[in-house]
Design a protein around this motif. Structure first.
Motif, PDB file in Angstrom:
ATOM      1  N   HIS A  80       0.862  -1.180   0.000  1.00 35.49           N
ATOM      2  CA  HIS A  80       0.000   0.000   0.000  1.00 35.49           C
ATOM      3  C   HIS A  80       0.900   1.232   0.000  1.00 35.49           C
ATOM      4  O   HIS A  80       2.031   1.182   0.484  1.00 35.49           O
ATOM      5  N   LEU A  95      -3.083   1.045   6.908  1.00 38.10           N
ATOM      6  CA  LEU A  95      -2.392   0.561   5.705  1.00 38.10           C
ATOM      7  C   LEU A  95      -0.906   0.337   5.985  1.00 38.10           C
ATOM      8  O   LEU A  95      -0.329  -0.667   5.543  1.00 38.10           O
ATOM      9  N   ASP A  98      -0.533  -2.880   7.915  1.00 36.09           N
ATOM     10  CA  ASP A  98      -0.674  -4.051   7.042  1.00 36.09           C
ATOM     11  C   ASP A  98       0.622  -4.293   6.264  1.00 36.09           C
ATOM     12  O   ASP A  98       1.086  -5.430   6.159  1.00 36.09           O
ATOM     13  N   ASN A  99       1.222  -3.224   5.742  1.00 38.88           N
ATOM     14  CA  ASN A  99       2.520  -3.367   5.059  1.00 38.88           C
ATOM     15  C   ASN A  99       3.552  -3.976   5.995  1.00 38.88           C
ATOM     16  O   ASN A  99       4.304  -4.878   5.602  1.00 38.88           O
ATOM     17  N   GLU A 101       3.220  -5.876   8.689  1.00 37.12           N
ATOM     18  CA  GLU A 101       2.962  -7.297   8.980  1.00 37.12           C
ATOM     19  C   GLU A 101       3.346  -8.191   7.804  1.00 37.12           C
ATOM     20  O   GLU A 101       4.001  -9.222   7.982  1.00 37.12           O
ATOM     21  N   ARG A 102       2.929  -7.806   6.607  1.00 37.39           N
ATOM     22  CA  ARG A 102       3.211  -8.650   5.442  1.00 37.39           C
ATOM     23  C   ARG A 102       4.693  -8.620   5.071  1.00 37.39           C
ATOM     24  O   ARG A 102       5.250  -9.622   4.631  1.00 37.39           O
TER      25      ARG A 102
END
Length: 183
Positions: A80, A95, A98-99, A101-102
């Motif tokens: 993102h 966002l 999320d970046n 974590e991934r």
């Protein structure tokens, strides 16, 4: 092959605003390493989102400037762009989280590198829960680390994502053997 403004040993951080050649220089370093030393132990980590803003593509990927050989371990985060995609600070932070974590999962999957090339290294470090130490520890034993990072006020300064990113760049500058600033 273009002469690089830094050696292919130790750790190099390339910083600057958008559209200054950070990704292109990282791709040139990758090509030079492969030409000189081959693909064994080469890890490429792609964190760059591709976002169009005012007719410009921000955060271009390395494969726009070079071909990543099949024998290279290539981890790609479908990232993102929190400051461009988030409508509120809360959305931006979500966002960025999320970046983070991934990206951590990509680091967990990546093999121990002989050389590591990281595009847009601060994308997973734009959240307070980011594990910068895990990131630098992963790179520590590599013969060569070349990473680039956005460093500018052009996308914001006082939001949580920008503050985390600035702090990450500050720490990466201290960690890296050298920093190349592009304007």
């Amino acid at each position: 092959m273009t002469d690089l403004p830094f050696p292919l040993s130790g750790s190099t951080l390339i910083v600057g605003p958008s559209q200054t050649g950070k990704t292109r220089l990282t791709a040139q370093a990758l090509d030079a390493w492969i030409e000189q030393k081959g693909t064994e132990g080469v890890v490429v980590i792609e964190f760059a989102p591709e976002v169009e803003r005012d007719g410009w593509v921000l955060g271009g990927r390395l494969d726009r400037f070079t071909t990543i050989p099949d024998r290279v371990w290539y981890g790609v985060l479908d990232a993102h762009a929190p400051r461009s995609e988030g409508k509120t600070e809360e959305e931006m932070v979500a966002l960025a989280g999320d970046n983070a974590e991934r990206a951590e999962r990509i680091l967990d999957e990546a093999p121990q590198p002989r050389a590591v090339f990281i595009n847009d290294s601060t994308i997973p470090l734009q959240h307070a829960k980011s594990d910068l130490q895990k990131f630098t520890t992963y790179c520590t034993d590599a013969e060569c680390v070349v990473m680039n990072a956005f460093e500018s006020n052009e996308l914001g300064t006082d939001d949580p994502v920008s503050r985390c990113e600035r702090e990450a760049v500050k720490i990466l500058r201290e960690w890296a053997d050298r920093t190349i600033s592009l304007e």
